[in-house]
Design an enzyme around this catalytic site. Structure first.
Site, PDB file in Angstrom:
ATOM      1  CG  ASN A   9      53.441  42.873  38.667  1.00 56.86           C
ATOM      2  OD1 ASN A   9      54.202  43.156  39.420  1.00 56.86           O
ATOM      3  ND2 ASN A   9      52.209  42.502  38.768  1.00 56.86           N
ATOM      4  CE  LYS A  11      52.580  38.735  38.088  1.00 57.65           C
ATOM      5  NZ  LYS A  11      51.768  37.914  37.602  1.00 57.65           N
ATOM      6  CG  HIS A  95      48.504  41.764  40.746  1.00 60.37           C
ATOM      7  ND1 HIS A  95      48.116  40.208  40.827  1.00 60.37           N
ATOM      8  CD2 HIS A  95      48.832  41.765  39.556  1.00 60.37           C
ATOM      9  CE1 HIS A  95      48.838  39.599  39.602  1.00 60.37           C
ATOM     10  NE2 HIS A  95      48.974  40.913  38.758  1.00 60.37           N
ATOM     11  CD  GLU A  97      50.276  37.090  40.984  1.00 59.10           C
ATOM     12  OE1 GLU A  97      51.199  38.014  41.397  1.00 59.10           O
ATOM     13  OE2 GLU A  97      50.389  36.785  39.965  1.00 59.10           O
ATOM     14  CD  GLU A 167      46.965  41.821  35.593  1.00 59.85           C
ATOM     15  OE1 GLU A 167      48.112  41.793  34.928  1.00 59.85           O
ATOM     16  OE2 GLU A 167      47.010  41.933  37.019  1.00 59.85           O
ATOM     17  N   GLY A 173      50.123  34.413  33.983  1.00 59.04           N
ATOM     18  CA  GLY A 173      51.070  33.481  34.151  1.00 59.04           C
ATOM     19  C   GLY A 173      51.111  32.050  33.597  1.00 59.04           C
ATOM     20  CB  SER A 212      49.845  35.177  28.966  1.00 59.64           C
ATOM     21  OG  SER A 212      49.739  34.240  30.433  1.00 59.64           O
TER      22      SER A 212
HETATM   23  P1  13P Z   1      51.950  37.292  33.253  1.00 56.92           P
HETATM   24  O1  13P Z   1      52.045  38.548  31.818  1.00 56.92           O
HETATM   25  O2  13P Z   1      53.109  36.724  33.476  1.00 56.92           O
HETATM   26  O3  13P Z   1      50.548  36.538  32.773  1.00 56.92           O
HETATM   27  O4  13P Z   1      51.287  38.281  34.432  1.00 56.92           O
HETATM   28  C1  13P Z   1      50.284  39.069  34.259  1.00 56.92           C
HETATM   29  C2  13P Z   1      50.256  40.003  35.183  1.00 56.92           C
HETATM   30  O5  13P Z   1      49.759  39.438  36.418  1.00 56.92           O
HETATM   31  C3  13P Z   1      50.650  41.383  35.593  1.00 56.92           C
HETATM   32  O6  13P Z   1      50.291  41.926  36.739  1.00 56.92           O
END
Ligand code: 13P
Length: 251
Positions: A9, A11, A95, A97, A167, A173, A212
């Protein structure tokens, strides 16, 4: 046996130049034959990625789609059928976010999941608890409710060929990864939830772990019985690191 899937992803990262460079790096990776790989660039970079990855084993997915099935008057949105037309094969739904920062509700996400499926995309339903929810002992209830929203509205068959990504929000992150045992416990609970409705669907649905994931942690996570691959954020922006994570998912 479920075929592992590793998803990157990206983002809201990338320029035309950096996307070209990242894809160039991906095309140099040795990917295992027994692993599916997909990357999720921004909407702006989808067609660039589809063209540049044409003929490679790496598929392309979108990070979002409209909840409305048909093309039409919906400024700023992109329909699932338009994504299919552009060569996109997967789409992320819900997601964390988007759930938290853009206030996407389960009801809205169920509609997106349905239109994505109907258009022929593979929806990847993202679920996970916040740190406060985990500390309050609500992890299983929160995740279960997010999965149940789809099952209750669309039936368990909505997950035939579908993907769920667990997740934990506190691991995204942050550099904090759920331990393989913590992740496995939630994955097993999700599979059990599916199995209550259909043993067959539960057996074939792929459940990815995200939060992560790095090359160093991938093999241990992917070695757990109910972890069928990963949804990788930050580490997917580095082609060599992502390639190593994909290889860790192979048998
Ligand atoms: P990270 O791997 O940067 O923690 O992000 C995970 C994520 O949100 C993938 O959709």
């Amino acid at each position: 046996m479920r075929r592992p899937l590793v998803a990157g992803n990206w983002k809201m990262h990338g320029t035309r130049a950096s996307v070209a460079e990242l894809i160039e790096g991906l095309t140099r990776q040795a990917f295992a034959d027994d692993v599916d790989v997909v990357v999720f660039p921004t909407l702006l970079h989808l067609t660039q990625a589809v063209a540049a990855l044409d003929g490679s084993v790496v598929a392309v997915g979108a990070q979002n789609c409209a909840a409305q099935a048909e093309q039409g008057a919906l400024t700023g949105e992109v329909a699932a059928q338009q994504l299919v037309d552009a060569g996109v094969r997967y789409v992320l739904i819900g997601h964390s976010e988007r759930r938290s920062l853009l206030a996407e509700s389960d009801a809205l996400l169920v509609r997106k999941f349905a239109v994505a499926r109907d258009a022929g995309l593979v929806p990847v339903l993202c679920v996970g608890e916040t740190l406060a929810e985990r500390e309050a002992g609500q992890t299983f209830a929160v995740v279960k409710a997010q999965v149940a929203a789809v099952i209750d509205a669309l039936g368990v068959d909505a997950f035939v060929g579908g993907v769920i990504a667990y997740e934990p929000v506190w691991a995204i992150g942050t550099g904090l990864t759920a331990t393989p045992e913590q992740a496995q416990a939630v994955h097993a609970a999700i599979r059990e939830q599916l199995a209550v409705c259909s043993a067959q669907v539960a057996q074939q649905a792929r459940i990815l772990y995200g939060g992560s994931v790095k090359a160093a942690s991938a093999a241990e996570l992917f070695g757990m019985p109910d972890i069928d691959g990963g949804l990788v954020g930050g580490a997917s922006l580095n082609a060599d690191e992502f390639g190593a994570i994909c290889r860790a998912a192979g048998n």
